[in-house]
Motif scaffolding. Structure first.
Motif, PDB file in Angstrom:
ATOM      1  N   TYR A 119       0.812  -1.218   0.000  1.00 33.82           N
ATOM      2  CA  TYR A 119       0.000   0.000   0.000  1.00 33.82           C
ATOM      3  C   TYR A 119       0.847   1.271   0.000  1.00 33.82           C
ATOM      4  N   ARG A 120       2.187   1.110   0.097  1.00 35.23           N
ATOM      5  CA  ARG A 120       3.075   2.275   0.032  1.00 35.23           C
ATOM      6  C   ARG A 120       3.951   2.264  -1.214  1.00 35.23           C
ATOM      7  N   GLY A 121       4.421   1.106  -1.607  1.00 31.76           N
ATOM      8  CA  GLY A 121       5.312   1.006  -2.760  1.00 31.76           C
ATOM      9  C   GLY A 121       6.738   1.383  -2.412  1.00 31.76           C
ATOM     10  N   LEU A 122       7.501   1.774  -3.405  1.00 31.25           N
ATOM     11  CA  LEU A 122       8.919   2.106  -3.241  1.00 31.25           C
ATOM     12  C   LEU A 122       9.052   3.507  -2.650  1.00 31.25           C
ATOM     13  N   ASP A 123       8.687   3.605  -1.367  1.00 29.45           N
ATOM     14  CA  ASP A 123       8.810   4.877  -0.666  1.00 29.45           C
ATOM     15  C   ASP A 123      10.278   5.105  -0.295  1.00 29.45           C
ATOM     16  N   GLU A 124      10.557   6.147   0.470  1.00 35.06           N
ATOM     17  CA  GLU A 124      11.948   6.452   0.832  1.00 35.06           C
ATOM     18  C   GLU A 124      12.624   5.309   1.566  1.00 35.06           C
ATOM     19  N   GLU A 125      11.912   4.672   2.482  1.00 36.32           N
ATOM     20  CA  GLU A 125      12.484   3.560   3.248  1.00 36.32           C
ATOM     21  C   GLU A 125      12.835   2.389   2.337  1.00 36.32           C
ATOM     22  N   ALA A 126      11.917   2.006   1.467  1.00 33.49           N
ATOM     23  CA  ALA A 126      12.188   0.895   0.544  1.00 33.49           C
ATOM     24  C   ALA A 126      13.287   1.282  -0.444  1.00 33.49           C
ATOM     25  N   GLY A 127      13.308   2.541  -0.856  1.00 34.71           N
ATOM     26  CA  GLY A 127      14.372   3.017  -1.736  1.00 34.71           C
ATOM     27  C   GLY A 127      15.739   2.898  -1.082  1.00 34.71           C
ATOM     28  N   ALA A 128      15.812   3.205   0.205  1.00 32.13           N
ATOM     29  CA  ALA A 128      17.083   3.073   0.938  1.00 32.13           C
ATOM     30  C   ALA A 128      17.510   1.602   1.007  1.00 32.13           C
ATOM     31  N   ARG A 129      16.550   0.692   1.206  1.00 32.94           N
ATOM     32  CA  ARG A 129      16.872  -0.735   1.234  1.00 32.94           C
ATOM     33  C   ARG A 129      17.318  -1.236  -0.138  1.00 32.94           C
ATOM     34  N   LEU A 130      16.724  -0.680  -1.197  1.00 32.94           N
ATOM     35  CA  LEU A 130      17.152  -1.048  -2.547  1.00 32.94           C
ATOM     36  C   LEU A 130      18.588  -0.595  -2.790  1.00 32.94           C
ATOM     37  N   ARG A 131      18.898   0.639  -2.414  1.00 30.61           N
ATOM     38  CA  ARG A 131      20.279   1.133  -2.569  1.00 30.61           C
ATOM     39  C   ARG A 131      21.263   0.251  -1.802  1.00 30.61           C
ATOM     40  N   LEU A 132      20.897  -0.099  -0.583  1.00 29.68           N
ATOM     41  CA  LEU A 132      21.769  -0.934   0.243  1.00 29.68           C
ATOM     42  C   LEU A 132      21.993  -2.295  -0.407  1.00 29.68           C
ATOM     43  N   ALA A 133      20.941  -2.908  -0.909  1.00 25.00           N
ATOM     44  CA  ALA A 133      21.057  -4.217  -1.556  1.00 25.00           C
ATOM     45  C   ALA A 133      21.954  -4.131  -2.795  1.00 25.00           C
ATOM     46  N   LEU A 134      21.759  -3.094  -3.596  1.00 25.32           N
ATOM     47  CA  LEU A 134      22.583  -2.928  -4.792  1.00 25.32           C
ATOM     48  C   LEU A 134      24.046  -2.676  -4.420  1.00 25.32           C
ATOM     49  N   GLU A 135      24.264  -1.882  -3.389  1.00 27.19           N
ATOM     50  CA  GLU A 135      25.623  -1.595  -2.933  1.00 27.19           C
ATOM     51  C   GLU A 135      26.309  -2.869  -2.431  1.00 27.19           C
ATOM     52  N   GLN A 136      25.603  -3.665  -1.663  1.00 26.71           N
ATOM     53  CA  GLN A 136      26.181  -4.911  -1.145  1.00 26.71           C
ATOM     54  C   GLN A 136      26.534  -5.875  -2.274  1.00 26.71           C
ATOM     55  N   ILE A 137      25.661  -5.976  -3.261  1.00 28.32           N
ATOM     56  CA  ILE A 137      25.966  -6.860  -4.394  1.00 28.32           C
ATOM     57  C   ILE A 137      27.170  -6.324  -5.166  1.00 28.32           C
ATOM     58  N   GLN A 138      27.203  -5.027  -5.366  1.00 34.93           N
ATOM     59  CA  GLN A 138      28.320  -4.414  -6.091  1.00 34.93           C
ATOM     60  C   GLN A 138      29.631  -4.639  -5.347  1.00 34.93           C
ATOM     61  N   GLU A 139      29.619  -4.456  -4.036  1.00 32.00           N
ATOM     62  CA  GLU A 139      30.832  -4.666  -3.229  1.00 32.00           C
ATOM     63  C   GLU A 139      31.287  -6.109  -3.261  1.00 32.00           C
ATOM     64  N   SER A 140      30.334  -7.051  -3.217  1.00 29.24           N
ATOM     65  CA  SER A 140      30.711  -8.472  -3.230  1.00 29.24           C
ATOM     66  C   SER A 140      31.226  -8.918  -4.608  1.00 29.24           C
ATOM     67  N   SER A 141      30.911  -8.144  -5.639  1.00 28.56           N
ATOM     68  CA  SER A 141      31.359  -8.473  -6.992  1.00 28.56           C
ATOM     69  C   SER A 141      32.736  -7.920  -7.281  1.00 28.56           C
ATOM     70  N   ASN A 142      33.160  -6.893  -6.518  1.00 29.31           N
ATOM     71  CA  ASN A 142      34.482  -6.286  -6.730  1.00 29.31           C
ATOM     72  C   ASN A 142      35.505  -6.973  -5.838  1.00 29.31           C
ATOM     73  N   PRO A 143      36.602  -7.430  -6.455  1.00 34.35           N
ATOM     74  CA  PRO A 143      37.637  -8.128  -5.647  1.00 34.35           C
ATOM     75  C   PRO A 143      38.353  -7.202  -4.692  1.00 34.35           C
TER      76      PRO A 143
END
Length: 154
Positions: A130-154
């Motif tokens: 009922y809220r969608g990709l609000d600021e909180e969910a957006g922050a979690r998306l950024r965090l998830a993308l950052e973690q994947i990016q960091e784990s992909s870089n040696p």
């Protein structure tokens, strides 16, 4: 890196059994696109039920030109989404990965239907429907993308 994207409950709040009001439709799309621009290597696969009535070209038209170019496909339709099918969205994502020979690739899904994920919940960025990709969910998306990016870089 791949991102599997739902629309209802993510790019705008979920409206059960009625059409999304025009003034609300895609209200979170600007936030999503800002985040995607921070991660230009992420490719997007559409996993929303909208893919059952609109083809890939029509779905791309909702996005800005730079983001639409990164929308590379849609997940396969494995069953009727209106019937209760636990983990159906997850199965469709896995089927897409196999069909496109990308099973080794890192991926996340942005979705409000948490029951659609059983074995890959760690890859789910869950939105409150009922809220969608609000600021909180957006922050979690950024965090998830950052973690994947960091784990992909040696």
């Amino acid at each position: 890196m791949l991102l599997f994207l739902d629309f209802d409950g993510v790019l705008h709040p979920e409206y059960h059994e009625i059409c999304v009001p025009d003034d609300v439709a895609f209200c979170h799309l600007p936030r999503f696109e800002v985040i995607m621009r921070e991660y230009p290597s992420v490719e997007i696969v559409i996993s929303t039920s909208w893919r059952t009535i609109l083809n890939l070209e029509c779905l791309r038209r909702y996005f800005s030109t730079d983001i639409s170019q990164r929308v590379i496909g849609v997940t396969p339709i494995l069953a009727d989404e209106n019937s209760y099918q636990p983990a159906l969205r997850e199965k469709e994502i896995l089927a897409w990965l196999v069909a496109n020979q990308r099973t080794a690739e890192k991926w996340i899904a942005v979705d409000d239907r948490t029951w659609q994920f059983v074995n890959h919940r760690a890859q789910l960025v869950a939105c409150v429907g009922y809220r969608g990709l609000d600021e909180e969910a957006g922050a979690r998306l950024r965090l998830a993308l950052e973690q994947i990016q960091e784990s992909s870089n040696p």
